[in-house]
Scaffold this motif. Sequence first.
Motif, PDB file in Angstrom:
ATOM      1  N   UNK A   1       0.876  -1.110   0.336  1.00  0.00           N
ATOM      2  CA  UNK A   1      -0.242  -0.339  -0.044  1.00  0.00           C
ATOM      3  C   UNK A   1       0.545   0.936  -0.474  1.00  0.00           C
ATOM      4  N   UNK A   2       0.490   1.979  -1.327  1.00  0.00           N
ATOM      5  CA  UNK A   2       1.200   3.245  -1.117  1.00  0.00           C
ATOM      6  C   UNK A   2       0.277   4.644  -1.207  1.00  0.00           C
ATOM      7  N   UNK A   3       1.132   5.165   0.399  1.00  0.00           N
ATOM      8  CA  UNK A   3       0.540   6.426   0.046  1.00  0.00           C
ATOM      9  C   UNK A   3       1.273   7.816   0.300  1.00  0.00           C
ATOM     10  N   UNK A   4       1.300   8.665  -0.399  1.00  0.00           N
ATOM     11  CA  UNK A   4       1.915   9.674  -0.714  1.00  0.00           C
ATOM     12  C   UNK A   4       1.369  11.652  -0.923  1.00  0.00           C
ATOM     13  N   UNK A   5       1.764  12.271  -0.558  1.00  0.00           N
ATOM     14  CA  UNK A   5       1.357  13.224  -0.419  1.00  0.00           C
ATOM     15  C   UNK A   5       2.833  14.655  -0.961  1.00  0.00           C
ATOM     16  N   UNK A   6       2.625  15.949  -1.236  1.00  0.00           N
ATOM     17  CA  UNK A   6       3.378  16.717  -1.625  1.00  0.00           C
ATOM     18  C   UNK A   6       3.314  18.214  -0.977  1.00  0.00           C
ATOM     19  N   UNK A   7       4.550  19.171  -1.306  1.00  0.00           N
ATOM     20  CA  UNK A   7       3.929  20.180  -0.475  1.00  0.00           C
ATOM     21  C   UNK A   7       4.075  21.493  -1.562  1.00  0.00           C
TER      22      UNK A   7
END
Length: 346
Positions: free
Chosen positions: A161-167
């Motif tokens: 399971x992947x979970x990615x965020x960015x600013x």
Amino acid sequence: MKTTVFGKLPDGREVHQYTLENRSGAVAQVIDYGATVTSLKVPDRNGRMDDVVLGYDSLQGYMEGTAYFGAIVGRYGNRIGKGRFSLDGKDYQLTINDGENHLHGGKIGFNKVLWEAKPGGADEASLLLQYTSRDGEEGYPGTVTLKVTYTLTDNNELRIDYDGTTDKATVLNPTQHSYFNLSGSFENTILDHLLMIDADGITPVDKGLIPTGQIADVADSPMDFRRPMAIGAHIDDRNEQLAFGKGYDHNWVLKGSAGKVAELYEADSGRMMTVFTDQPGLQFYSGNFLDGSAIGKNGVSYKHRSGLCLETQAFPDTPNKPQFPQVTLRPGQTYRQTTIYQFSTK
Ligand code: GLA
């Protein structure tokens, strides 16, 4: 969960190996360097456990290796043409590390960094790894935090399971780069493995393996894996796409309804691997760049086509191909992927 020290980085930081074991006795080992699966032991039809993924015995192998054995690759798995793209009117130049193109996140991709590991939790056979990639790393905009959770289920599935965020707006397209060989011996090639890919099309490439932008029907071509076919059956056919890839190294266009997308079967051991994903594409790479020079686990040299990858992700070069499903990630959004490699026998 068993944790051991796997090695030490030149800057002194320790790399750990985590052992995930399920109730059926299957075992997966993962190191926090590259979020890499270093071994995966699953039963054959007689219950014999064998390792089915290529890898190295030591950290040095992973640090020096160029094959991405078992690692999470990113930010962008696969290629971006000339390493260039524009997003919201701004041009970005990424590291060039594959001919004139950008491959697998650049020189120091997610496979060459130390992740932060959070073992255990409610499920013993589950490991969360997290990496924060700084704004500008390898040329990419935005600080990206990617979490990858490996779970070895009691049903002999390796679930990712992947979970990615960015600013800041960026592109994110990670994948898992395990090389599978279901036979129980890495001395064997994968040419006898039967492969089924539930896809009617591929994205044909140019000689640098950058998609042309078209989608080609697999019918009447060596790319037709709609029914199980031995990988070796047509791999050396005279075919421009196979010549460019030196074998299979192409993206299959999946049907988009999350579920079973591929099956890999090895008749002698009876091992079957079924791939489930919610991703639009599957890169099938037949280990064409393996040439015996990588000395792997137990001193075995990994010869040509002794392992294959089934990399679930978006298509290659999507930032430059507006007609392909996009992987732009913006602040406030969350990138998600779930992929399952399920092992059984028949
Ligand atoms: C991917 C690519 C291949 C190769 C391998 C790593 O599968 O598509 O061309 O770079 O990774 O060797």
